[in-house]
Design an enzyme around this catalytic site. Structure first.
Site, PDB file in Angstrom:
ATOM      1  CG  ASP A  25      33.270 -53.553 -31.429  1.00 50.55           C
ATOM      2  OD1 ASP A  25      32.066 -53.629 -31.702  1.00 50.55           O
ATOM      3  OD2 ASP A  25      34.060 -52.766 -31.990  1.00 50.55           O
ATOM      4  CG  ASP A  36      28.832 -52.683 -32.839  1.00 41.81           C
ATOM      5  OD1 ASP A  36      28.302 -53.263 -33.801  1.00 41.81           O
ATOM      6  OD2 ASP A  36      29.448 -51.614 -32.955  1.00 41.81           O
ATOM      7  CG  ASP A  53      33.729 -55.202 -35.395  1.00 43.29           C
ATOM      8  OD1 ASP A  53      33.282 -56.297 -35.790  1.00 43.29           O
ATOM      9  OD2 ASP A  53      33.002 -54.231 -35.098  1.00 43.29           O
ATOM     10  NE  ARG A  77      28.219 -55.825 -40.056  1.00 43.34           N
ATOM     11  CZ  ARG A  77      28.255 -54.666 -39.414  1.00 43.34           C
ATOM     12  NH1 ARG A  77      29.031 -54.536 -38.345  1.00 43.34           N
ATOM     13  NH2 ARG A  77      27.555 -53.647 -39.840  1.00 43.34           N
TER      14      ARG A  77
END
Length: 446
Positions: free
Chosen positions: A259, A281, A285, A338
């Site tokens: 991430d 990724d 997050d 997202r």
């Protein structure tokens, strides 16, 4: 070696930069024209390498560009990103993608590629932009300023909101100050950054230049990590885990192999004015009962999974009552999904963000989350917001005062808990210009 191995090899390598300057653009004879190009080889293995190219427009604004160069030793591009690449003999042409063709004065386009080589891999020594050789200087005269026409109500030339002040959930729970007025440490490599960011003592950490690394670098409590102009973290990300009172600002993240920014079991975190693209990724997050977080004025582009809030449908026991996050004035263009995808958090506040050419969906409320989607600008987004996602059950979502052009109508339903903090809402129709002018690294005063 597989393509993924090559990409990961790039992420772990040291960056060697060759700065070249000044190309002309196709424009009227009176226009000022010029650019700056930085060509960086990030990693090299037996028969291949990865490189990145940064293009800065120094002249008048341009719409659409082609960058050309010739490899001196028979190298070949095998895969590229953020541009369309073609090659004839040793000559490479990189043509802008749909999301980065417009370059204002001082605007930057970042592109990259994997390549093959044999024998030697010297860097190109010259570039052309839109057909004219790079010369190291800006040529022509600036476009004349038009004679101003008086109007009864002039339009302000600066955004109507404070682009540097903290707003949203990170003001709650005691507020977020990071390292505050603590002594400043400047770091230029991953080991120094890891050392400076460890522990719980208050510290202000300035990142200078490009830090190349792999994996995730742990960030402790009471830290401000802020980039000097042009600072970048390439190949890795920052892991805010079990921490509180953390600020991350003014950094460019690219090509991360996990991430870019991961927040877990942490509270009072502000992620502001960063630029993130082209990673493996998640870009940002937030998970595992994290709380009181603001994500503001970031620019995310050319990436699949942008912002995840709540990592698993099975983690409700830990996450319910937490995961309260504000997302405002972020720019999301060329992402897939997202923006954010939300589980459990209520209320989650998504306001005054600009979405452009999102191929999957914008916002998803799932697993009992409550999301207020307010005053955003959606352009060419077929699915701007909806309830549920994949195997995740629906949450609730209230959408109000959004501006949609070339976009679907979205799906909403249910109610959302009240917002406890004060904030200033821009008119949705002005959000595109406000966010483009203010979001991303390099858009704040240091």
């Amino acid at each position: 070696m597989t393509l993924r191995q090559r990409r990961l090899a790039f992420l772990g390598g040291a960056v060697g930069a060759l700065c070249l300057a000044a190309g002309l653009v196709t424009a009227p004879a009176s226009a000022a024209a010029g650019c700056q190009v930085a060509y960086s080889v990030g990693s090299q293995w037996n028969d291949g390498f990865s490189a990145s190219v940064s293009i800065t427009n120094l002249g008048d604004p341009i719409t659409g560009w082609q960058l050309k160069w010739s490899f001196p030793a028979g190298q070949a591009v095998t895969q590229g990103w953020n541009a369309t690449f073609s090659q004839s003999g040793g000559t490479v042409t990189a043509t802008n993608a749909s999301f980065n063709g417009d370059l204002r004065t001082g605007g930057v386009a970042l592109i990259g590629f994997n390549g093959s080589w044999s024998g030697s891999n010297p860097a190109p020594t010259s570039f052309t932009l839109n057909g004219v050789a790079c010369t190291g200087s800006v040529t022509g005269s600036p476009s004349p300023n038009p004679t101003p026409t008086p109007t009864p109500t002039p339009t302000p030339s600066t955004p109507p909101v404070n682009t540097t002040g903290l707003v949203g959930w990170a003001t709650q729970g005691g507020g977020t100050t990071g390292g505050g007025n603590a002594a400043t440490t400047t770091v230029t490599n991953s080991s120094a950054l890891t050392s400076a960011a460890s522990g719980t003592g208050a510290s202000v950490i300035r990142v200078s230049g490009t830090i190349s690394c792999s994996g995730m670098l742990r960030v402790g409590s009471n830290k401000t990590i802020i980039g000097n102009p042009g600072a970048a973290i390439v190949g890795c990300g920052l892991n805010v885990s079990g921490a509180s009172n953390v600020i991350i600002r003014n950094l460019t993240f690219r090509n991360w192999n996990d991430d870019a920014i991961n927040v877990q079991n942490s509270t009072r975190v502000w992620i502001d004015h960063n630029t993130l693209s082209n990673g493996y990724d998640g870009a940002i997050d937030i998970k595992r009962a994290s709380d009181y977080v603001t994500v503001s004025w970031n620019h995310l582009y050319a990436h699949d999974k942008a912002m995840l809030l709540g990592h698993s449908d099975d983690n409700g026991a830990e996450d319910r009552g937490h995961l309260r996050v504000t997302y405002h004035h972020n720019r999301l263009d060329g992402i897939t999904q997202r923006g954010p995808r939300v589980r459990f958090g209520n209320p989650v506040h998504v306001y005054n963000n600009y979405y452009f050419n999102v191929s999957g969906y914008g916002v998803a409320s799932t697993e009992g989350a409550g999301v207020l989607v307010e005053g955003n600008y959606f352009e060419n987004v077929g699915d701007p917001f909806h309830l549920g996602e994949a195997a995740s059950g629906p949450g609730t979502l209230v959408a109000r005062n959004n501006y949609l052009t070339g976009s679907g109508s979205g799906q909403q339903g249910g109610s959302v808990a009240s917002i406890p903090y004060s904030y200033s809402l821009d008119a949705a129709s002005s959000v595109k210009s406000v966010v483009i002018s203010g979001a991303g690294a390099g858009k704040i005063n240091l």
